[in-house]
Design an enzyme around this catalytic site. Structure first.
Site, mmCIF file in Angstrom:
data_model
loop_
_atom_site.group_PDB
_atom_site.id
_atom_site.type_symbol
_atom_site.label_atom_id
_atom_site.label_comp_id
_atom_site.label_asym_id
_atom_site.label_seq_id
_atom_site.Cartn_x
_atom_site.Cartn_y
_atom_site.Cartn_z
ATOM 1 N N SER A 1 -0.909 15.818 -11.991
ATOM 2 C CA SER A 1 -1.201 15.364 -13.347
ATOM 3 C C SER A 1 -1.436 16.601 -14.216
ATOM 4 C CB SER A 1 -2.458 14.473 -13.326
ATOM 5 O OG SER A 1 -2.960 14.265 -14.636
ATOM 6 N N ASP B 1 0.817 -1.217 0.000
ATOM 7 C CA ASP B 1 0.000 0.000 0.000
ATOM 8 C C ASP B 1 0.849 1.265 0.000
ATOM 9 O OD1 ASP B 1 -2.194 1.564 2.478
ATOM 10 O OD2 ASP B 1 -2.007 1.869 0.309
HETATM 11 C C1 LIG Z 1 -3.298 5.309 8.219
HETATM 12 C C2 LIG Z 1 -3.009 6.642 7.548
HETATM 13 C C3 LIG Z 1 -1.746 7.216 8.035
HETATM 14 C C4 LIG Z 1 -2.973 6.441 6.011
HETATM 15 C C5 LIG Z 1 -4.354 6.219 5.437
HETATM 16 N N1 LIG Z 1 -4.258 5.730 4.089
HETATM 17 C C6 LIG Z 1 -5.381 5.324 3.443
HETATM 18 O O1 LIG Z 1 -6.487 5.288 3.995
HETATM 19 C C7 LIG Z 1 -5.224 4.934 1.990
HETATM 20 C C8 LIG Z 1 -4.794 3.459 1.889
HETATM 21 O O2 LIG Z 1 -4.330 3.215 0.567
HETATM 22 C C9 LIG Z 1 -5.960 2.517 2.226
HETATM 23 C C10 LIG Z 1 -5.455 1.067 2.191
HETATM 24 C C11 LIG Z 1 -6.598 0.042 2.353
HETATM 25 C C12 LIG Z 1 -7.154 0.028 3.758
HETATM 26 C C13 LIG Z 1 -8.201 -1.052 3.937
HETATM 27 C C14 LIG Z 1 -7.662 -2.415 3.595
HETATM 28 C C15 LIG Z 1 -7.086 -2.463 2.180
HETATM 29 C C16 LIG Z 1 -6.066 -1.345 1.979
HETATM 30 N N2 LIG Z 1 -7.015 2.709 1.229
HETATM 31 C C17 LIG Z 1 -8.282 3.014 1.614
HETATM 32 O O3 LIG Z 1 -8.620 3.102 2.778
HETATM 33 C C18 LIG Z 1 -9.305 3.266 0.520
HETATM 34 C C19 LIG Z 1 -10.319 2.136 0.557
HETATM 35 C C20 LIG Z 1 -9.907 1.101 -0.431
HETATM 36 O O4 LIG Z 1 -10.047 1.613 -1.714
HETATM 37 C C21 LIG Z 1 -10.715 -0.194 -0.292
HETATM 38 C C22 LIG Z 1 -9.690 -1.298 -0.209
HETATM 39 C C23 LIG Z 1 -10.328 -2.595 0.052
HETATM 40 C C24 LIG Z 1 -10.213 -3.587 -0.877
HETATM 41 C C25 LIG Z 1 -10.744 -4.829 -0.646
HETATM 42 C C26 LIG Z 1 -11.431 -5.063 0.525
HETATM 43 C C27 LIG Z 1 -11.574 -4.055 1.477
HETATM 44 C C28 LIG Z 1 -11.026 -2.814 1.235
HETATM 45 N N3 LIG Z 1 -11.602 -0.392 -1.440
HETATM 46 C C29 LIG Z 1 -12.870 -0.027 -1.482
HETATM 47 O O5 LIG Z 1 -13.446 0.451 -0.546
HETATM 48 O O6 LIG Z 1 -13.389 -0.267 -2.742
HETATM 49 C C30 LIG Z 1 -14.773 0.003 -3.049
HETATM 50 C C31 LIG Z 1 -15.090 1.465 -2.800
HETATM 51 C C32 LIG Z 1 -14.892 -0.320 -4.522
HETATM 52 C C33 LIG Z 1 -15.647 -0.906 -2.214
HETATM 53 C C34 LIG Z 1 -5.086 7.589 5.429
HETATM 54 O O7 LIG Z 1 -4.877 8.346 4.474
HETATM 55 O O8 LIG Z 1 -5.866 7.803 6.362
#
Ligand SMILES: CC(C)C[C@H](NC(=O)C[C@H](O)[C@H](CC1CCCCC1)NC(=O)CC[C@H](O)[C@H](Cc1ccccc1)NC(=O)OC(C)(C)C)C(=O)O
Length: 330
Positions: free
Chosen positions: A199, A35
């Site tokens: 971008s 990630d």
């Molecule tokens: C802890 C912080 C310091 C950093 C934190 N970073 C992020 O939130 C971005 C990061 O890339 C996080 C990383 C994800 C967290 C949850 C598990 C999977 C990885 N992205 C995220 O939190 C963004 C959410 C994801 O896109 C999820 C991922 C996912 C996939 C499959 C099943 C469940 C969830 N997809 C998701 O929700 O897809 C849908 C909308 C089509 C249902 C923030 O910015 O708050």
């Protein structure tokens, strides 16, 4: 040194992409979500509340002769999708794609939220963002990339994600057989800790390319592409019957709709996302209504070039003293 690891979508919607990571001695292999949008390496473990583990592979520090507790250290993360996890910290040997960090901080979960419990395809995350995003207390712990970068032939890792098939992450090398044309580099702003870049614009289908600065993050951990309202509205205006659904929380359309390609600019280069990538999946299994792979970023507060965009490109994450992103078509 350099290395390469295969990465596969966890499901048919390309929701996330996992890699096998070896932890400890003897090796315990877990499937972690690499990630670039966060900076904690955390895992399901023998310390995770038993009722919150449901089919995931776990890391058991007591079975590793090289594990060491980092006394007094804790961690706690909350992601954009509101999922959370927290726990304590060990160090242990971690190997990815043949490259080993001999004393990597491994954040061991004591508790995880329901969406992690229900996702048996992800045993944890390996964060590849910048240290400022790491949640460990009383002090941040280095990422895997931090720990190996000094030994890499080149201070980079690359992402070659694919739709519905295995791709790869490479470390320390840029494999020119994985892309076409040339790489175009763009500066990265490491504040507040994402791979944030600008971008140079966008194009919808065969319409003229619009030169305009679009600031966003390259995030392998986010499934979809999230951009400004104006761009998203202009895109779905070309899809008959598309609507921004309160019911489903985003833009939806008939699954049979023909979706135009979406082009985004990086410097003078252009990356084309096939329209088919913007048909994310039916809103519920078997529905004839589909959810868009391009959605509005307003509620997030930042534009995110997630997997829908990344899988149309070959991307170099350059961690040199002046971090930058390289983009190429493939
Ligand atoms: C802890 C912080 C310091 C950093 C934190 N970073 C992020 O939130 C971005 C990061 O890339 C996080 C990383 C994800 C967290 C949850 C598990 C999977 C990885 N992205 C995220 O939190 C963004 C959410 C994801 O896109 C999820 C991922 C996912 C996939 C499959 C099943 C469940 C969830 N997809 C998701 O929700 O897809 C849908 C909308 C089509 C249902 C923030 O910015 O708050």
């Amino acid at each position: 040194t350099s290395g390469s690891v295969a990465t596969s979508p966890i499901d048919s919607s390309d929701d996330a992409y996992s890699i096998p990571v070896s932890i400890g001695t003897p090796a315990q292999v877990l499937n972690l979500d690499l990630d670039t949008g966060s900076s904690d390496l955390w895992v399901f473990s023998s310390l995770t509340t038993a009722s919150e583990v449901n089919g995931q592979n776990i890391y058991t520090p007591s079975k590793s002769s090289t594990s060491k507790l980092v006394s007094g250290a804790t961690w706690k993360v909350k992601y954009g999708d509101e999922s959370t996890s927290s726990g304590v910290v060990y160090t242990d040997k971690v190997t990815v794609g043949g490259i080993t960090a001999s004393s990597q901080a491994v954040e061991v979960a004591k508790t995880v939220s329901a969406s992690f419990t229900s996702n048996s395809d992800i045993d944890g995350l390996i964060g590849m963002g910048f240290d400022s995003l790491n949640s460990a207390k009383p002090s941040a712990v280095p990422t895997f990339f931090d720990n190996i970068i000094g030994n890499l032939d080149s201070p980079v890792f690359t992402a070659d994600l694919k739709h519905n098939k295995a791709g790869s992450y490479d470390f320390g090398v840029i494999d020119s057989s994985k892309y076409t044309g040339s790489l175009t580099y763009v500066a990265v702003d490491t504040d507040p800790g994402y791979w944030k870049f600008t971008s140079s614009g966008y194009g919808i289908g065969s319409a003229a390319f619009k030169s305009t600065s679009v600031v966003g993050i390259a995030d392998t951990g986010t499934t979809l592409l999230y951009l400004d309202t104006a761009i998203v509205k202009a895109y779905y205006a070309t899809v008959s019957g598309a609507s921004n659904s309160a019911t489903y929380g985003g833009w939806v359309f008939k699954c049979s709709a023909t979706l135009p390609n979406f082009v985004f600019g990086v410097g003078s280069a252009k990356i084309t996302i096939p329209g088919s990538y913007i048909n994310y999946s039916p809103v519920t299994t078997g529905s004839s209504t589909c959810f868009g792979g391009l959605q509005d970023s307003t509620d997030i507060g930042i534009n995110i070039f997630g997997d829908v965009a990344l899988k149309a490109a070959f991307v170099v994450f350059d961690g040199s003293d002046t971090p930058r992103l390289g983009w190429a078509s493939k």
